[in-house]
Scaffold this motif. Structure first.
Motif, PDB file in Angstrom:
ATOM      1  N   UNK A  81       0.827  -1.211   0.000  1.00 29.28           N
ATOM      2  CA  UNK A  81       0.000   0.000   0.000  1.00 29.28           C
ATOM      3  C   UNK A  81       0.863   1.263   0.000  1.00 29.28           C
ATOM      4  N   UNK A  82       1.854   1.309   0.876  1.00 30.81           N
ATOM      5  CA  UNK A  82       2.743   2.477   0.933  1.00 30.81           C
ATOM      6  C   UNK A  82       3.522   2.617  -0.367  1.00 30.81           C
ATOM      7  N   UNK A  83       4.005   1.500  -0.914  1.00 30.56           N
ATOM      8  CA  UNK A  83       4.763   1.548  -2.167  1.00 30.56           C
ATOM      9  C   UNK A  83       3.892   2.019  -3.323  1.00 30.56           C
ATOM     10  N   UNK A  84       2.628   1.585  -3.360  1.00 33.45           N
ATOM     11  CA  UNK A  84       1.721   2.026  -4.424  1.00 33.45           C
ATOM     12  C   UNK A  84       1.471   3.524  -4.337  1.00 33.45           C
ATOM     13  N   UNK A  85       1.277   4.041  -3.121  1.00 30.85           N
ATOM     14  CA  UNK A  85       1.075   5.474  -2.959  1.00 30.85           C
ATOM     15  C   UNK A  85       2.323   6.249  -3.366  1.00 30.85           C
ATOM     16  N   UNK A  99      12.655  11.985 -10.225  1.00 31.27           N
ATOM     17  CA  UNK A  99      13.771  11.026 -10.275  1.00 31.27           C
ATOM     18  C   UNK A  99      14.508  10.980  -8.935  1.00 31.27           C
ATOM     19  N   UNK A 100      14.634  12.131  -8.282  1.00 36.38           N
ATOM     20  CA  UNK A 100      15.294  12.167  -6.975  1.00 36.38           C
ATOM     21  C   UNK A 100      14.520  11.327  -5.964  1.00 36.38           C
ATOM     22  N   UNK A 101      13.206  11.467  -5.937  1.00 34.58           N
ATOM     23  CA  UNK A 101      12.389  10.715  -4.988  1.00 34.58           C
ATOM     24  C   UNK A 101      12.408   9.232  -5.304  1.00 34.58           C
ATOM     25  N   UNK A 102      12.458   8.907  -6.612  1.00 37.05           N
ATOM     26  CA  UNK A 102      12.552   7.489  -6.976  1.00 37.05           C
ATOM     27  C   UNK A 102      13.830   6.871  -6.418  1.00 37.05           C
ATOM     28  N   UNK A 103      14.968   7.509  -6.627  1.00 36.97           N
ATOM     29  CA  UNK A 103      16.234   6.947  -6.165  1.00 36.97           C
ATOM     30  C   UNK A 103      16.349   6.988  -4.654  1.00 36.97           C
ATOM     31  N   UNK A 104      15.726   7.980  -4.020  1.00 35.19           N
ATOM     32  CA  UNK A 104      15.757   8.044  -2.565  1.00 35.19           C
ATOM     33  C   UNK A 104      15.039   6.839  -1.958  1.00 35.19           C
ATOM     34  N   UNK A 105      13.871   6.488  -2.513  1.00 40.40           N
ATOM     35  CA  UNK A 105      13.113   5.346  -1.982  1.00 40.40           C
ATOM     36  C   UNK A 105      13.772   4.032  -2.380  1.00 40.40           C
ATOM     37  N   UNK A 106      14.172   3.929  -3.630  1.00 38.76           N
ATOM     38  CA  UNK A 106      14.755   2.675  -4.124  1.00 38.76           C
ATOM     39  C   UNK A 106      16.109   2.388  -3.496  1.00 38.76           C
ATOM     40  N   UNK A 107      16.792   3.401  -2.995  1.00 40.73           N
ATOM     41  CA  UNK A 107      18.109   3.183  -2.394  1.00 40.73           C
ATOM     42  C   UNK A 107      18.039   2.274  -1.171  1.00 40.73           C
ATOM     43  N   UNK A 142       8.990  -1.464   6.751  1.00 41.63           N
ATOM     44  CA  UNK A 142       9.915  -0.492   6.162  1.00 41.63           C
ATOM     45  C   UNK A 142      10.893  -1.164   5.206  1.00 41.63           C
ATOM     46  N   UNK A 143      11.355  -2.353   5.559  1.00 38.69           N
ATOM     47  CA  UNK A 143      12.309  -3.083   4.733  1.00 38.69           C
ATOM     48  C   UNK A 143      11.683  -3.528   3.408  1.00 38.69           C
ATOM     49  N   UNK A 144      10.384  -3.804   3.422  1.00 37.86           N
ATOM     50  CA  UNK A 144       9.725  -4.338   2.233  1.00 37.86           C
ATOM     51  C   UNK A 144       9.289  -3.263   1.250  1.00 37.86           C
ATOM     52  N   UNK A 145       9.234  -1.999   1.668  1.00 43.36           N
ATOM     53  CA  UNK A 145       8.706  -0.947   0.798  1.00 43.36           C
ATOM     54  C   UNK A 145       9.542  -0.712  -0.462  1.00 43.36           C
ATOM     55  N   UNK A 146      10.886  -0.565  -0.388  1.00 37.18           N
ATOM     56  CA  UNK A 146      11.635  -0.151  -1.582  1.00 37.18           C
ATOM     57  C   UNK A 146      11.476  -1.080  -2.785  1.00 37.18           C
ATOM     58  N   UNK A 147      11.575  -2.395  -2.589  1.00 33.27           N
ATOM     59  CA  UNK A 147      11.468  -3.289  -3.736  1.00 33.27           C
ATOM     60  C   UNK A 147      10.042  -3.322  -4.279  1.00 33.27           C
ATOM     61  N   UNK A 152       6.015  -1.781  -8.528  1.00 33.51           N
ATOM     62  CA  UNK A 152       4.763  -1.082  -8.819  1.00 33.51           C
ATOM     63  C   UNK A 152       5.013   0.149  -9.678  1.00 33.51           C
ATOM     64  N   UNK A 153       6.078   0.853  -9.409  1.00 29.36           N
ATOM     65  CA  UNK A 153       6.390   2.036 -10.206  1.00 29.36           C
ATOM     66  C   UNK A 153       6.649   1.667 -11.662  1.00 29.36           C
ATOM     67  N   UNK A 154       7.343   0.542 -11.900  1.00 26.55           N
ATOM     68  CA  UNK A 154       7.594   0.104 -13.270  1.00 26.55           C
ATOM     69  C   UNK A 154       6.293  -0.162 -14.017  1.00 26.55           C
ATOM     70  N   UNK A 155       5.317  -0.793 -13.358  1.00 28.38           N
ATOM     71  CA  UNK A 155       4.045  -1.037 -14.021  1.00 28.38           C
ATOM     72  C   UNK A 155       3.265   0.258 -14.219  1.00 28.38           C
ATOM     73  N   UNK A 156       3.339   1.156 -13.254  1.00 29.02           N
ATOM     74  CA  UNK A 156       2.572   2.393 -13.357  1.00 29.02           C
ATOM     75  C   UNK A 156       3.056   3.277 -14.504  1.00 29.02           C
TER      76      UNK A 156
END
Length: 270
Positions: A81-85, A99-107, A142-147, A152-156
């Motif tokens: 849910x958090x990752x989708x939002x 792009x900054x927010x993407x790399x911040x979360x994915x890091x 928290x550990x599960x959110x980045x992946x 989800x971002x790739x599909x969106x």
């Protein structure tokens, strides 16, 4: 010739995978009292129920099994849910520097988990979160959110921007667009992300043995490790029976939802 070599290679890989599975099942069925001290290649009996019951009681796998089920389901759902939002915000919302927010979360997936163990242990000890289910649920989510965010971002990004534009013209809010348009269209991707996170949380050992010690709080992999430490009193058949018990939930999850999983992975890989 090339096809024959390829088929031979695939057959060899299948055999290499099936041999340990065969030994696991055969030795889990062997009565603990009759175990000779080395792996059995032939069936010596059928005592799986007693071995499994011993594993359930000796290492407290029953309590840990329920705890892990709670962690995997709740934390997997919260993370998705958090990752989708977050993915919706990065892809759809007009925020600066997406792009900054993407790399911040994915890091969060780029750094080894071991580097967080000492700070986490100290923090949990100071805040009385150590050896609590709430503490483990917080860190697992928290550990599960980045992946999950990455999938989800790739599909969106494959969804047409005209859908959002048309909804905005009709007067829909971004909240309504997310729940009524994006979530229904991304069911496969959300399901695949949940399966990934369920499996990751269920199979965790490192966080479980670092941040908990009670049988009713520890995840099931930590309980299985405790059973392995009791090797001399229980015997390998009991340990292997415990391993079979632990493997059931993830196996059932993939078998029941394999179609959803494959559709979700395909959608995320576009």
């Amino acid at each position: 010739m090339g096809r024959a070599v390829r088929n031979l290679f695939v057959a060899g890989c299948v055999v290499l995978w099936l041999v340990p599975l065969y030994l696991l099942i055969v030795n889990a069925l062997t009565p603990a009292a009759e175990y000779a001290g080395k792996p059995e290649w032939t069936l010596q009996g059928f005592d799986l129920w007693e071995n499994a019951q011993t594993a359930w009681d000796v290492a407290g796998i029953g309590d840990s099994f329920q705890a892990s089920l709670l962690y995997a389901v709740v934390c997997g759902l919260v993370a998705v849910l958090v990752a989708a939002m977050a993915a919706f915000a990065v892809v759809v919302l007009p925020i600066p520097k997406p792009a900054f927010w993407f790399w911040l979360i994915y890091s969060g997936t780029l750094f080894p988990l071991q580097m967080f163990l000492a700070p986490l242990f100290g923090l949990y000890a100071d805040t009385n979160l150590y050896d609590t289910r709430l503490g483990l649920m917080l860190v697992y989510a928290a550990w599960a959110v980045p992946f999950a965010f990455f999938l989800i971002r790739n599909q969106m990004t494959t969804m047409s921007a005209e859908l959002t534009e048309a909804a905005l013209i009709d007067g829909a809010s971004f909240r309504r667009i997310f729940w009524r348009i994006h979530v229904p269209l991304m069911k496969a991707g959300l399901g695949a992300a949940f399966i990934f996170q369920f499996t990751a949380v269920w199979n965790d050992l490192l966080l479980g043995i670092t941040l908990s010690r009670s049988p009713d709080v520890q995840p099931v992999m930590a309980a299985l490790s405790t059973l392995n430490n009791a090797y001399s009193s229980t015997g390998p058949p009991v340990i292997l029976a415990g391993a079979l018990i632990v493997s059931v939930p993830t196996l059932l999850l993939f078998l029941v939802f394999r179609g959803l999983f494959l559709r979700g992975i395909t959608a995320s890989a576009r």
